[in-house]
Design a protein around this motif. Structure first.
Motif, PDB file in Angstrom:
ATOM      1  N   GLY A  87       0.652  -1.296   0.009  1.00 61.97           N
ATOM      2  CA  GLY A  87      -0.020  -0.127  -0.086  1.00 61.97           C
ATOM      3  C   GLY A  87       1.002   1.152   0.142  1.00 61.97           C
ATOM      4  N   ARG A  88       0.548   2.254   0.878  1.00 67.45           N
ATOM      5  CA  ARG A  88       0.929   3.628   0.868  1.00 67.45           C
ATOM      6  C   ARG A  88       2.608   3.520   1.212  1.00 67.45           C
ATOM      7  NH1 ARG A  88      -1.781   7.968   0.978  1.00 67.45           N
ATOM      8  NH2 ARG A  88      -0.166   9.077   2.422  1.00 67.45           N
ATOM      9  N   GLN A  89       2.987   2.472   2.185  1.00 68.69           N
ATOM     10  CA  GLN A  89       4.319   2.573   2.589  1.00 68.69           C
ATOM     11  C   GLN A  89       5.198   2.000   1.361  1.00 68.69           C
ATOM     12  OE1 GLN A  89       5.840  -0.475   5.375  1.00 68.69           O
ATOM     13  NE2 GLN A  89       6.902   1.384   6.448  1.00 68.69           N
ATOM     14  N   THR A  90       4.871   1.075   0.522  1.00 66.70           N
ATOM     15  CA  THR A  90       5.478   0.459  -0.803  1.00 66.70           C
ATOM     16  C   THR A  90       5.616   1.779  -1.741  1.00 66.70           C
ATOM     17  OG1 THR A  90       4.674  -1.816  -0.083  1.00 66.70           O
ATOM     18  CG2 THR A  90       5.551  -1.135  -2.249  1.00 66.70           C
ATOM     19  N   GLU A  91       4.274   2.495  -1.916  1.00 63.52           N
ATOM     20  CA  GLU A  91       4.349   3.396  -3.094  1.00 63.52           C
ATOM     21  C   GLU A  91       5.385   4.711  -2.353  1.00 63.52           C
ATOM     22  OE1 GLU A  91       0.414   4.679  -3.441  1.00 63.52           O
ATOM     23  OE2 GLU A  91      -0.086   2.534  -4.358  1.00 63.52           O
ATOM     24  N   LYS A  92       5.433   4.940  -1.261  1.00 60.93           N
ATOM     25  CA  LYS A  92       6.190   5.909  -0.753  1.00 60.93           C
ATOM     26  C   LYS A  92       7.691   5.813  -1.208  1.00 60.93           C
ATOM     27  CE  LYS A  92       7.195   8.717   3.453  1.00 60.93           C
ATOM     28  NZ  LYS A  92       6.943   8.740   4.835  1.00 60.93           N
ATOM     29  N   TYR A  93       8.217   4.525  -1.004  1.00 61.16           N
ATOM     30  CA  TYR A  93       9.491   4.297  -1.278  1.00 61.16           C
ATOM     31  C   TYR A  93       9.916   3.615  -2.534  1.00 61.16           C
ATOM     32  CZ  TYR A  93       9.714   5.662   3.754  1.00 61.16           C
ATOM     33  OH  TYR A  93       9.662   6.215   5.051  1.00 61.16           O
ATOM     34  N   ILE A  94       9.178   2.819  -2.960  1.00 57.56           N
ATOM     35  CA  ILE A  94       9.621   2.355  -4.256  1.00 57.56           C
ATOM     36  C   ILE A  94       8.755   3.187  -5.457  1.00 57.56           C
ATOM     37  CG2 ILE A  94       9.296   0.083  -5.353  1.00 57.56           C
ATOM     38  CD1 ILE A  94       9.603  -1.304  -3.035  1.00 57.56           C
ATOM     39  N   LYS A  95       9.256   4.188  -5.556  1.00 61.46           N
ATOM     40  CA  LYS A  95       8.431   4.775  -6.665  1.00 61.46           C
ATOM     41  C   LYS A  95       8.650   4.235  -8.343  1.00 61.46           C
ATOM     42  CE  LYS A  95       8.984   9.496  -4.225  1.00 61.46           C
ATOM     43  NZ  LYS A  95       9.411  10.682  -4.283  1.00 61.46           N
ATOM     44  N   TYR A  96       9.477   3.664  -8.460  1.00 61.86           N
ATOM     45  CA  TYR A  96       9.904   3.243  -9.924  1.00 61.86           C
ATOM     46  C   TYR A  96       9.856   1.872  -9.896  1.00 61.86           C
ATOM     47  CZ  TYR A  96      11.603   8.173  -9.587  1.00 61.86           C
ATOM     48  OH  TYR A  96      11.542   9.524  -9.489  1.00 61.86           O
ATOM     49  N   GLN A  97       9.389   1.365 -10.980  1.00 65.51           N
ATOM     50  CA  GLN A  97       9.710  -0.250 -11.279  1.00 65.51           C
ATOM     51  C   GLN A  97      10.615  -0.077 -12.384  1.00 65.51           C
ATOM     52  OE1 GLN A  97       7.940  -2.760 -10.138  1.00 65.51           O
ATOM     53  NE2 GLN A  97       7.178  -1.207  -8.733  1.00 65.51           N
ATOM     54  N   ALA A  98      11.509  -1.144 -12.504  1.00 65.01           N
ATOM     55  CA  ALA A  98      12.472  -1.266 -13.486  1.00 65.01           C
ATOM     56  C   ALA A  98      12.334  -0.809 -14.797  1.00 65.01           C
ATOM     57  CB  ALA A  98      13.063  -2.554 -13.620  1.00 65.01           C
ATOM     58  N   GLU A  99      11.002  -0.962 -15.436  1.00 68.03           N
ATOM     59  CA  GLU A  99      10.626  -0.473 -16.661  1.00 68.03           C
ATOM     60  C   GLU A  99      10.638   0.944 -16.640  1.00 68.03           C
ATOM     61  OE1 GLU A  99       8.963  -2.889 -14.860  1.00 68.03           O
ATOM     62  OE2 GLU A  99       9.531  -4.491 -16.006  1.00 68.03           O
ATOM     63  N   ASP A 100      10.116   1.557 -15.675  1.00 67.71           N
ATOM     64  CA  ASP A 100       9.954   3.190 -15.371  1.00 67.71           C
ATOM     65  C   ASP A 100      11.539   3.656 -15.749  1.00 67.71           C
ATOM     66  OD1 ASP A 100       7.436   2.981 -15.232  1.00 67.71           O
ATOM     67  OD2 ASP A 100       7.494   2.791 -12.843  1.00 67.71           O
ATOM     68  N   ILE A 101      12.488   3.082 -14.758  1.00 71.21           N
ATOM     69  CA  ILE A 101      13.668   3.435 -15.002  1.00 71.21           C
ATOM     70  C   ILE A 101      14.249   3.599 -16.277  1.00 71.21           C
ATOM     71  CG2 ILE A 101      16.357   3.346 -14.166  1.00 71.21           C
ATOM     72  CD1 ILE A 101      14.497   4.145 -11.900  1.00 71.21           C
ATOM     73  N   GLU A 102      13.928   2.496 -16.973  1.00 71.66           N
ATOM     74  CA  GLU A 102      14.518   2.251 -18.514  1.00 71.66           C
ATOM     75  C   GLU A 102      13.935   3.226 -19.272  1.00 71.66           C
ATOM     76  OE1 GLU A 102      15.380  -1.248 -21.367  1.00 71.66           O
ATOM     77  OE2 GLU A 102      14.238  -1.600 -19.794  1.00 71.66           O
ATOM     78  N   THR A 103      12.635   3.690 -19.062  1.00 68.47           N
ATOM     79  CA  THR A 103      12.078   4.835 -19.992  1.00 68.47           C
ATOM     80  C   THR A 103      12.579   6.150 -19.543  1.00 68.47           C
ATOM     81  OG1 THR A 103      10.074   3.494 -19.904  1.00 68.47           O
ATOM     82  CG2 THR A 103       9.841   6.087 -20.244  1.00 68.47           C
ATOM     83  N   TYR A 104      12.926   6.436 -18.535  1.00 70.12           N
ATOM     84  CA  TYR A 104      13.478   7.691 -18.201  1.00 70.12           C
ATOM     85  C   TYR A 104      15.019   7.932 -18.480  1.00 70.12           C
ATOM     86  CZ  TYR A 104       9.272   8.203 -14.987  1.00 70.12           C
ATOM     87  OH  TYR A 104       8.094   8.388 -14.874  1.00 70.12           O
TER      88      TYR A 104
END
Length: 681
Positions: A646-663
């Motif tokens: 939930g919120r705790q996960t979303e707060k600290y894990i903002k990016y998935q690996a695919e997001d990092i690759e896109t950025y």
């Protein structure tokens, strides 16, 4: 030139007479005395002859002309001028010719050459006859004994001179008419696209045998079709008239008409080819370089090539045909005419070399230099033997001046690099304008490599000849030491060293070490690609230089990656996160927060960094992804379950690996993106 064979020749001397002809009246008196002293029958015959002569029809021009011819031949054969006297029957001949001239003057004038063939033959034949009479008069009436010449003979001589001059004037007018009015318009190629012209760049890469074969093809295809610009019939007529004018002592008049006409013809050719007559001073002080480069220099090159391929060989062919019987006159005319045309062309070349030196002028000057290099070796086929050496010397001097100007301009690249003292860094670590200018300049210079090698080598040889002390590495027999870079390559290497030093100074303007290395990598890659993209410049720089530059780029790349992405990798380090097999959650939270902040900051910054080279841009993104994505995926895979869903996960894990690759794929396009954090909220 003989008009007719001996035929009916009433009263003329035979060719075999051993004494020169005497006065006709004297001959008659002697004959009468001789016959009266013989018999009454002889006296009767003499009286009968007198009556027949008195009642006979006056001789025609043709008949009396035959007597003149016989007289000239007989006197020439005798070779004794002691008792020389012009016979009385010459009066009849002079009267008839003058009568013809008076008809011309009183009517519409003499028909133009070619309108009435009989009139043309009459003029040539009688001009020839009077020239022979003039020669006899000059040779046989000594100036130092004028008392031996009677008044009647002086009058006769004056008449002969006057009529001869009039006939020569007619010939001169006909010669001028044929030269000016009978010229066939020559097909021209103002654009310089003559299919037979040798393209210099293509020629540089041809084998010597192929070049020679192409030259022979030119000789066979062009010279026979486009020149000499007159029909064979006209050339035959010009030759006939020229022969008579030269024989009659009117060489100066004939040559003047010829050379004026041909100069006018070449002026017309120049105008049609777009080559303006312009002085050196005007070129240097008045004509804008853009006009020279765009219009005048291409026209000059085209004109020079067409002259060498078509017009000079054709002019030689024409001159030698018109003056076929006098090689000296032909050579003199051709030499004078061609020299005037060549000097005009060379003055233009020298004017171009004397204009204010600037980098953009180099390649136009080299084009002109190459054109002269093509023409000089074939000078012996273009000009008469007597003027070949002079023409070669003049062209070589002009070529050398173009070469010296080219060397000066090329060497000015050093000063352009040294004078670039910008104190502001190029935004985004992009390729510096100086790098683009120098490398594009050298890239074009690669197309002129052979020419620049020649120009620099000639310059080095001149300096070597003038120098009393020479570097040890240049003291090889026969010239340059082949194991060392050529003079041109040495200069290019010097330019490249200066450019590297200049870029290193500009890299220090960046506060970030990563950006400084990025800038050097970016510019170095541009330099290397430009060199490798030119086969000629690759040869100049050599494999060792290319390997060294490639190694430098790898180091810049490593330094950039270390300064930027090693900090990111430290956030994804597993060490220190577990204590006695249990994840230390506060430290893990801090690691994720640091990663998110750092990645967001790098993305925000480096999307504005500029890499125009698509291959380098792709290589950088791939190399970054190869380092970051596996590490991030491994980090998430191991520690994501530590956080409450939930919120705790979303707060600290903002990016998935695919997001990092896109950025990462958004980096280096020079377009700053909105903060990743803002896009996600």
């Amino acid at each position: 030139m003989e008009n007719n064979d001996l035929a009916k020749n009433s009263g003329a001397h035979n060719a075999g007479d051993t004494m020169p002809p005497r006065d006709a009246k004297h001959d008659g008196a002697a004959a009468q005395a001789e016959t009266s002293s013989q018999t009454p029958h002889g006296q009767a015959e003499e009286e009968q002859k007198k009556e027949e002569t008195a009642t006979s029809t006056p001789q025609s021009l043709e008949q009396v002309a035959q007597e003149i011819d016989q007289f000239v031949r007989s006197l020439k054969n005798v070779g004794n001028a002691q008792n020389f006297a012009i016979p009385d029957f010459s009066e009849r001949y002079l009267d008839l010719v003058e009568e013809k001239i008076m008809k011309y003057d009183a009517g519409e004038g003499k028909p133009k050459w070619g309108e009435v063939s009989e009139e043309d033959s009459w003029l040539v034949n009688n001009a020839n006859r009077f020239s022979k009479l003039m020669t006899l008069v000059i040779d046989n009436y000594p100036d130092h004994e004028p008392e031996k010449i009677s008044g009647a003979q002086v009058s006769m001589m004056n008449r002969i001179t006057s009529i001869h001059q009039r006939l020569m004037t007619y010939l001169e007018e006909d010669f001028r008419f044929l030269m000016e009015e009978s010229r066939i318009p020559t097909e021209l190629d103002p654009g310089g696209n003559n299919q037979n012209s040798i393209d210099t760049k293509r020629k540089q890469h041809m084998a010597a045998s192929e070049q020679q074969e192409l030259v022979h093809e030119q000789e066979g295809s062009e010279q026979d079709t486009n020149f000499p610009g007159y029909s064979e019939e006209t050339i035959a007529s010009l030759s006939k008239i020229a022969r008579e004018m030269l024989f009659g002592g009117y060489e100066s008049e004939c040559c003047q008409v010829y050379i004026i006409s041909r100069r006018n013809a070449f002026e017309e050719i120049n105008q049609k080819l777009g080559l303006e007559r312009i002085s050196i001073d005007e070129m240097v002080t008045k004509v804008p370089w853009d006009t020279l480069a765009r219009d005048m220099i291409p026209a000059w090159i085209n004109t020079l090539k067409q002259y060498a391929a078509v017009y000079f060989p054709g002019e030689r062919k024409l001159t030698e045909a018109v003056f076929a019987e006098n090689h000296a006159v032909a050579a003199g005319l051709l030499g004078g005419l061609s020299r005037g045309v060549v000097i005009q062309l060379l003055n233009f070349a020298e004017g171009a070399a004397m204009t204010k030196r600037a980098g953009e002028k180099l390649f136009k000057l080299l084009d002109m230099y190459e054109s002269l290099c093509e023409v000089i070796p074939i000078a012996d086929r273009l000009f008469p033997e007597e003027s070949v050496e002079e023409m070669e010397t003049e062209m070589t001097v002009a070529k050398s001046r173009l070469g010296e100007a080219s060397i000066y301009i090329f060497c000015e690249l050093e000063n352009q690099i040294k004078s670039e003292t910008a104190k502001t860094a190029v935004p985004g670590g992009a390729v510096h304008p100086l790098t683009r200018y120098i490398m594009n300049y050298l890239n074009i210079a690669g197309d002129y490599k052979e020419t620049l090698e020649q120009v620099f080598m000639e310059h080095w040889k001149r300096n070597r000849a003038d120098s009393t002390s020479k570097p040890a590495e240049q003291k090889k027999e026969g010239g340059w030491d082949k194991e060392t870079p050529s003079p041109f390559a040495t200069q290019v290497l010097r330019v490249m060293d200066l450019l590297d030093s200049s870029l290193e100074g500009k890299a220090r303007l960046y506060k970030e070490v990563a950006l400084s290395n990025f800038f050097m990598m970016n510019n170095g890659r541009y330099i290397l690609q430009k060199i490798k993209g030119s086969s000629e410049m690759s040869k100049v720089m050599g494999d060792n230089w290319i390997r060294k530059k490639s190694s430098e780029l790898r180091n810049y790349h490593k330094n950039y990656q270390r300064e930027t992405w090693n900090r990111v990798l430290q956030c994804l380090n597993h060490e220190g996160l577990s204590v006695n097999g249990k994840v230390h959650k506060p430290v893990l939270k801090e690691r994720f927060k640091s990663f998110n902040t750092l990645f967001d900051e790098i993305h925000k910054t480096q999307t504005s960094w500029v890499v125009k080279d698509e291959q380098l841009q792709s290589e950088l993104r791939v190399s970054i992804s190869a380092v970051i994505i596996p590490a991030y995926r491994s980090f998430i895979g191991r520690f994501a379950q530590t956080f409450d869903p939930g919120r705790q996960t979303e707060k600290y894990i903002k990016y998935q690996a695919e997001d990092i690759e896109t950025y990462i794929d958004e980096l280096f396009d020079g377009k700053p993106h909105q903060s990743i954090g803002r896009r996600r909220t």
